[in-house]
Design a protein around this motif. Structure first.
Motif, PDB file in Angstrom:
ATOM      1  N   MET A  94     -38.524-116.636 -28.043  1.00  0.00           N
ATOM      2  CA  MET A  94     -37.487-117.604 -27.767  1.00  0.00           C
ATOM      3  C   MET A  94     -36.604-117.800 -28.993  1.00  0.00           C
ATOM      4  O   MET A  94     -37.084-117.862 -30.103  1.00  0.00           O
ATOM      5  N   SER A 140     -32.402-126.999 -22.502  1.00  0.00           N
ATOM      6  CA  SER A 140     -32.888-126.155 -23.591  1.00  0.00           C
ATOM      7  C   SER A 140     -32.360-126.555 -24.951  1.00  0.00           C
ATOM      8  O   SER A 140     -32.965-126.250 -25.964  1.00  0.00           O
ATOM      9  N   SER A 180     -42.060-123.734 -21.220  1.00  0.00           N
ATOM     10  CA  SER A 180     -41.912-122.318 -20.876  1.00  0.00           C
ATOM     11  C   SER A 180     -42.089-122.055 -19.386  1.00  0.00           C
ATOM     12  O   SER A 180     -41.741-120.988 -18.906  1.00  0.00           O
ATOM     13  N   HIS A 183     -34.141-120.285 -30.951  1.00  0.00           N
ATOM     14  CA  HIS A 183     -33.870-121.712 -31.116  1.00  0.00           C
ATOM     15  C   HIS A 183     -32.853-121.866 -32.240  1.00  0.00           C
ATOM     16  O   HIS A 183     -33.017-121.284 -33.307  1.00  0.00           O
ATOM     17  N   ARG A 202     -31.933-123.575 -27.176  1.00  0.00           N
ATOM     18  CA  ARG A 202     -32.996-122.572 -27.044  1.00  0.00           C
ATOM     19  C   ARG A 202     -32.608-121.604 -25.940  1.00  0.00           C
ATOM     20  O   ARG A 202     -32.053-121.988 -24.942  1.00  0.00           O
ATOM     21  N   ARG A 203     -32.938-120.354 -26.116  1.00  0.00           N
ATOM     22  CA  ARG A 203     -32.624-119.347 -25.108  1.00  0.00           C
ATOM     23  C   ARG A 203     -33.827-118.429 -24.964  1.00  0.00           C
ATOM     24  O   ARG A 203     -34.345-117.923 -25.949  1.00  0.00           O
ATOM     25  N   ALA A 204     -34.236-118.218 -23.754  1.00  0.00           N
ATOM     26  CA  ALA A 204     -35.366-117.327 -23.498  1.00  0.00           C
ATOM     27  C   ALA A 204     -34.916-115.892 -23.701  1.00  0.00           C
ATOM     28  O   ALA A 204     -33.856-115.503 -23.265  1.00  0.00           O
ATOM     29  N   THR A 205     -35.705-115.122 -24.410  1.00  0.00           N
ATOM     30  CA  THR A 205     -35.401-113.721 -24.634  1.00  0.00           C
ATOM     31  C   THR A 205     -36.716-112.964 -24.526  1.00  0.00           C
ATOM     32  O   THR A 205     -37.434-112.826 -25.500  1.00  0.00           O
ATOM     33  N   GLU A 262     -30.903-119.379 -19.813  1.00  0.00           N
ATOM     34  CA  GLU A 262     -31.164-120.605 -20.544  1.00  0.00           C
ATOM     35  C   GLU A 262     -32.020-121.523 -19.693  1.00  0.00           C
ATOM     36  O   GLU A 262     -31.816-121.655 -18.492  1.00  0.00           O
ATOM     37  N   HIS A 263     -32.993-122.142 -20.289  1.00  0.00           N
ATOM     38  CA  HIS A 263     -33.843-123.078 -19.574  1.00  0.00           C
ATOM     39  C   HIS A 263     -33.128-124.415 -19.441  1.00  0.00           C
ATOM     40  O   HIS A 263     -32.346-124.799 -20.303  1.00  0.00           O
TER      41      HIS A 263
END
Length: 181
Positions: free
Chosen positions: A27, A17, A4, A29, A20-23, A13-14
Motif C-alpha cells: 500500500m 483512504s 484492507s 501512503h 492511501r492507495r492499494a497497489t 483507492e479504498h
C-alpha cells in the motif's frame, strides 16, 4: 472490519483512504512529514544526486535540501514501510505556492506514485486556500514535464528574472477552491 477488507473504488483507492492507495498486496501512503527526518533527508540527497547526474556540477540551482527546509508542507510517499518519494510546497503569497523537491526513487517510478503525490499535494494546497500552484522542471526531466501535463498543469510564461535559465519549463495549475466562484 479491517481497512484492507474494504473494496477499492474504480481508481484503486479504498473508501476514506486519505492518501492511501492499494497497489497489489502493498500500500502507498502519502502524508505530511518533517523535511528534517532521516527518511526525508535520504530522499533529498538522492534528488540532489539525480540533479548532479542530469545536469552536472554546473547546474546552478538551489540545493534541494535547503529549499525543503523552508517548506510550508512536505509530503512523503511510503510504499509499505519504505519512504519512496517526496514533494514540498512553499507559499508565495495568499493565493499561490511553489512546488519543488519532487522526487520518486527510480526503482518505484512508473507505478503512479508521482501522480498520487501531486494529487495529494493539490488537495492539501486547496485546503490551505492556495488558488494557483506553480513549478519548474529542467530540460533534462521530460518525465516530469509529462507528469505535470497529465496531472492538469499547463505550461506557463516564466518570470523575466528566470528567462535567462535555458531549458526550464514553468507549469501552473489553478485550483478550484470551495466557496469561490
Amino acid at each position: 472490519m479491517s481497512w484492507s477488507s474494504l473494496a477499492p473504488d474504480e481508481r484503486g483507492e479504498h473508501p476514506a483512504s486519505h492518501g492511501r492507495r492499494a497497489t497489489g498486496i502493498s500500500m502507498l501512503h502519502i502524508s505530511p512529514h518533517p523535511s528534517t527526518s532521516p527518511e526525508a533527508m535520504e530522499l533529498l540527497s538522492a534528488l540532489a544526486a539525480d540533479f548532479g547526474d542530469r545536469y552536472g556540477d554546473s547546474h546552478e540551482n538551489e540545493s534541494p535540501t535547503s529549499a525543503a527546509l523552508r517548506s510550508k508542507l512536505f509530503l512523503l510517499a511510503w510504499f509499505g514501510d519504505q519512504a519512496v518519494g517526496c514533494v514540498h510546497l512553499s507559499t508565495h503569497d495568499d493565493d499561490s505556492a511553489q512546488i519543488s523537491e519532487f522526487y520518486v526513487a527510480p526503482q518505484f517510478r512508473g507505478r503512479g506514485i508521482g501522480r498520487e503525490l501531486l494529487r495529494t499535494l493539490d488537495a492539501h494546497a486547496r485546503d490551505m486556500g492556495v488558488a494557483t500552484l506553480v513549478c519548474e522542471t529542467g530540460a533534462r526531466q521530460p518525465e516530469a514535464e509529462a507528469l505535470f501535463e497529465h496531472s492538469g498543469y499547463a505550461r506557463a510564461d516564466r518570470p523575466r528574472a528566470a528567462a535567462n535559465d535555458s531549458g526550464c519549463t514553468r507549469f501552473s495549475k489553478i485550483l478550484d477552491l470551495p466557496g469561490k466562484d
